[in-house]
Design a protein around this motif. Structure first.
Motif, PDB file in Angstrom:
ATOM      1  N   THR A   1       1.561   8.255   4.056  1.00 37.94           N
ATOM      2  CA  THR A   1       1.199   8.704   5.396  1.00 37.94           C
ATOM      3  C   THR A   1       1.303   7.524   6.350  1.00 37.94           C
ATOM      4  OG1 THR A   1      -1.148   8.277   4.904  1.00 37.94           O
ATOM      5  CG2 THR A   1      -0.365  10.538   4.603  1.00 37.94           C
ATOM      6  N   ARG A   2       1.097   7.802   7.638  1.00 39.46           N
ATOM      7  CA  ARG A   2       1.137   6.756   8.666  1.00 39.46           C
ATOM      8  C   ARG A   2      -0.260   6.569   9.241  1.00 39.46           C
ATOM      9  NH1 ARG A   2       5.082   3.611   9.050  1.00 39.46           N
ATOM     10  NH2 ARG A   2       6.636   5.239   9.448  1.00 39.46           N
ATOM     11  N   SER A   3      -0.736   5.309   9.273  1.00 46.24           N
ATOM     12  CA  SER A   3      -2.074   5.019   9.799  1.00 46.24           C
ATOM     13  C   SER A   3      -2.053   5.001  11.332  1.00 46.24           C
ATOM     14  CB  SER A   3      -2.573   3.678   9.275  1.00 46.24           C
ATOM     15  OG  SER A   3      -1.891   2.609   9.919  1.00 46.24           O
ATOM     16  N   ALA A   4      -3.230   4.966  11.922  1.00 44.42           N
ATOM     17  CA  ALA A   4      -3.332   4.941  13.378  1.00 44.42           C
ATOM     18  C   ALA A   4      -2.712   3.679  13.965  1.00 44.42           C
ATOM     19  CB  ALA A   4      -4.799   5.054  13.797  1.00 44.42           C
ATOM     20  N   SER A   5      -2.699   2.591  13.189  1.00 40.40           N
ATOM     21  CA  SER A   5      -2.111   1.337  13.656  1.00 40.40           C
ATOM     22  C   SER A   5      -0.613   1.256  13.375  1.00 40.40           C
ATOM     23  CB  SER A   5      -2.821   0.149  13.010  1.00 40.40           C
ATOM     24  OG  SER A   5      -2.635   0.164  11.592  1.00 40.40           O
ATOM     25  N   GLY A   6      -0.061   2.312  12.770  1.00 36.25           N
ATOM     26  CA  GLY A   6       1.369   2.352  12.507  1.00 36.25           C
ATOM     27  C   GLY A   6       1.782   1.838  11.139  1.00 36.25           C
ATOM     28  N   ARG A   7       0.803   1.471  10.301  1.00 33.72           N
ATOM     29  CA  ARG A   7       1.131   0.963   8.979  1.00 33.72           C
ATOM     30  C   ARG A   7       1.233   2.112   7.985  1.00 33.72           C
ATOM     31  NH1 ARG A   7       0.530  -4.481   8.691  1.00 33.72           N
ATOM     32  NH2 ARG A   7       0.313  -4.487   6.422  1.00 33.72           N
ATOM     33  N   SER A   8       1.914   1.852   6.881  1.00 29.90           N
ATOM     34  CA  SER A   8       2.036   2.859   5.829  1.00 29.90           C
ATOM     35  C   SER A   8       0.792   2.867   4.954  1.00 29.90           C
ATOM     36  CB  SER A   8       3.260   2.576   4.952  1.00 29.90           C
ATOM     37  OG  SER A   8       4.454   2.871   5.634  1.00 29.90           O
ATOM     38  N   ASN A   9       0.469   4.038   4.463  1.00 32.04           N
ATOM     39  CA  ASN A   9      -0.590   4.199   3.473  1.00 32.04           C
ATOM     40  C   ASN A   9       0.009   4.958   2.305  1.00 32.04           C
ATOM     41  OD1 ASN A   9      -2.846   6.319   2.408  1.00 32.04           O
ATOM     42  ND2 ASN A   9      -3.741   4.311   2.804  1.00 32.04           N
ATOM     43  N   ALA A  10      -0.327   4.560   1.087  1.00 36.34           N
ATOM     44  CA  ALA A  10       0.165   5.249  -0.106  1.00 36.34           C
ATOM     45  C   ALA A  10      -0.968   5.398  -1.106  1.00 36.34           C
ATOM     46  CB  ALA A  10       1.326   4.477  -0.735  1.00 36.34           C
ATOM     47  N   ALA A  11      -1.106   6.590  -1.672  1.00 37.08           N
ATOM     48  CA  ALA A  11      -2.167   6.850  -2.646  1.00 37.08           C
ATOM     49  C   ALA A  11      -1.697   7.905  -3.638  1.00 37.08           C
ATOM     50  CB  ALA A  11      -3.434   7.331  -1.934  1.00 37.08           C
ATOM     51  N   PRO A  12      -1.940   7.688  -4.941  1.00 38.28           N
ATOM     52  CA  PRO A  12      -1.552   8.676  -5.943  1.00 38.28           C
ATOM     53  C   PRO A  12      -2.580   9.799  -6.052  1.00 38.28           C
ATOM     54  CG  PRO A  12      -2.453   6.739  -7.021  1.00 38.28           C
ATOM     55  CD  PRO A  12      -2.469   6.453  -5.543  1.00 38.28           C
ATOM     56  N   MET A  13      -2.091  11.013  -6.235  1.00 38.11           N
ATOM     57  CA  MET A  13      -2.937  12.195  -6.379  1.00 38.11           C
ATOM     58  C   MET A  13      -2.476  12.984  -7.600  1.00 38.11           C
ATOM     59  SD  MET A  13      -4.709  12.043  -3.468  1.00 38.11           S
ATOM     60  CE  MET A  13      -4.535  11.056  -1.967  1.00 38.11           C
ATOM     61  N   SER A  14      -3.392  13.297  -8.515  1.00 39.07           N
ATOM     62  CA  SER A  14      -3.015  14.125  -9.657  1.00 39.07           C
ATOM     63  C   SER A  14      -3.519  15.556  -9.523  1.00 39.07           C
ATOM     64  CB  SER A  14      -3.519  13.510 -10.967  1.00 39.07           C
ATOM     65  OG  SER A  14      -4.928  13.503 -11.016  1.00 39.07           O
ATOM     66  N   PHE A  15      -4.283  15.838  -8.458  1.00 38.92           N
ATOM     67  CA  PHE A  15      -4.593  17.231  -8.131  1.00 38.92           C
ATOM     68  C   PHE A  15      -3.492  17.684  -7.174  1.00 38.92           C
ATOM     69  CE2 PHE A  15      -9.163  18.329  -9.237  1.00 38.92           C
ATOM     70  CZ  PHE A  15      -9.247  17.393 -10.245  1.00 38.92           C
ATOM     71  N   PHE A  16      -2.358  18.074  -7.755  1.00 30.74           N
ATOM     72  CA  PHE A  16      -1.159  18.344  -6.963  1.00 30.74           C
ATOM     73  C   PHE A  16      -0.241  19.284  -7.729  1.00 30.74           C
ATOM     74  CE2 PHE A  16       3.354  16.981  -7.077  1.00 30.74           C
ATOM     75  CZ  PHE A  16       3.775  17.539  -5.877  1.00 30.74           C
ATOM     76  N   ASN A  17       0.416  20.178  -6.969  1.00 30.62           N
ATOM     77  CA  ASN A  17       1.476  20.996  -7.558  1.00 30.62           C
ATOM     78  C   ASN A  17       2.187  21.763  -6.453  1.00 30.62           C
ATOM     79  OD1 ASN A  17       3.069  22.347  -9.609  1.00 30.62           O
ATOM     80  ND2 ASN A  17       1.361  21.924 -11.001  1.00 30.62           N
ATOM     81  N   VAL A  18       3.272  22.441  -6.843  1.00 30.40           N
ATOM     82  CA  VAL A  18       3.993  23.322  -5.923  1.00 30.40           C
ATOM     83  C   VAL A  18       3.502  24.741  -6.179  1.00 30.40           C
ATOM     84  CG1 VAL A  18       5.940  23.534  -7.541  1.00 30.40           C
ATOM     85  CG2 VAL A  18       6.263  24.100  -5.128  1.00 30.40           C
ATOM     86  N   PHE A  19       3.280  25.508  -5.106  1.00 31.24           N
ATOM     87  CA  PHE A  19       2.701  26.835  -5.244  1.00 31.24           C
ATOM     88  C   PHE A  19       3.546  27.949  -4.657  1.00 31.24           C
ATOM     89  CE2 PHE A  19      -0.921  24.304  -6.316  1.00 31.24           C
ATOM     90  CZ  PHE A  19      -1.673  25.105  -7.170  1.00 31.24           C
ATOM     91  N   SER A  20       4.574  27.599  -3.915  1.00 28.06           N
ATOM     92  CA  SER A  20       5.387  28.643  -3.311  1.00 28.06           C
ATOM     93  C   SER A  20       6.738  28.066  -2.918  1.00 28.06           C
ATOM     94  CB  SER A  20       4.685  29.220  -2.072  1.00 28.06           C
ATOM     95  OG  SER A  20       5.525  30.109  -1.356  1.00 28.06           O
TER      96      SER A  20
END
Length: 212
Positions: free
Chosen positions: A31-50
């Motif tokens: 994602t993009r932070s308010a200051s314009g920097r990148s943020n990255a975080a892993p999520m394992s509660f994730f899937n495709v649903f449609s």
């Protein structure tokens, strides 16, 4: 054993759900932070649903203080995020991105991941991820200790070697994402096999003979 989910504590529900629902694919969310920097975080509660509409879902819990994590704060503000799939080559850097850095730290930079700009959203993607989904928020569903983020995929990047010659199906020799099981246990998809369903007539005939 029986477990009444209306009676047991949240930690117990988490342990049971994550131990038995798996493997769960890992989304390295940028994602993009308010200051314009990148943020990255892993999520394992994730899937495709449609696929129509093309929807992926993230489940993100807040900090222990109840405040939004950086990923959620950025998604609320911009309505955009990218999901970068993770293979073994990215596994250690994915773990670095999951550490509890301060808000102004660029996890992509500190983990040494190469980046590129997304095509349709203002987010940086992981350039060497097997594939990346550019997403715009379709809706947010909020609970006291969890937010479900429904994202509509607007663009997809795929490394050419991850597809077959026709560019239609995944190449299992090169696309081998990792997924989370329980605690610090993960699995990789380098051992795949084919299962073909029997003809329905065969099943009905077998059932009929068994009932005679």
């Amino acid at each position: 054993m029986e477990f009444d989910f209306t009676q047991i504590e949240a930690d117990g529900r988490y342990r049971l759900l994550t131990n038995f629902v798996g493997p769960r694919p890992i989304a390295l969310v940028t994602t993009r932070s308010a200051s314009g920097r990148s943020n990255a975080a892993p999520m394992s509660f994730f899937n495709v649903f449609s696929h129509e509409p093309p929807i992926v879902v993230l489940g993100i819990q807040p900090r222990l203080s109840g405040e939004d994590k950086d990923t959620v704060a950025n998604i609320r503000r911009t309505g955009e995020f990218a999901v970068n799939m993770v293979d073994m080559a990215l596994s250690q850097q994915m773990l670095v991105c999951g550490l509890g850095f301060e808000t102004d730290v660029d996890e992509l930079e500190i983990s040494g991941l190469p980046t590129a700009r997304c095509r349709q959203i203002d987010v940086d993607l992981v350039a060497n991820s097997p594939c990346t989904f550019e997403c715009r928020v379709e809706r947010l569903i909020e609970y006291p200790r969890r937010m479900l983020v429904l994202g509509q995929v607007v663009h997809m990047h795929v490394q050419r070697e991850c597809l077959d010659e026709a560019g239609r199906y995944v190449n299992p020799e090169t696309y081998q994402p990792i997924a989370r099981l329980h605690a610090d246990n993960y699995i990789t998809s380098d051992r795949q096999f084919v299962l073909k369903a029997p003809a329905i007539s065969e099943v009905l005939n077998t059932a009929k003979r068994a009932g005679q």
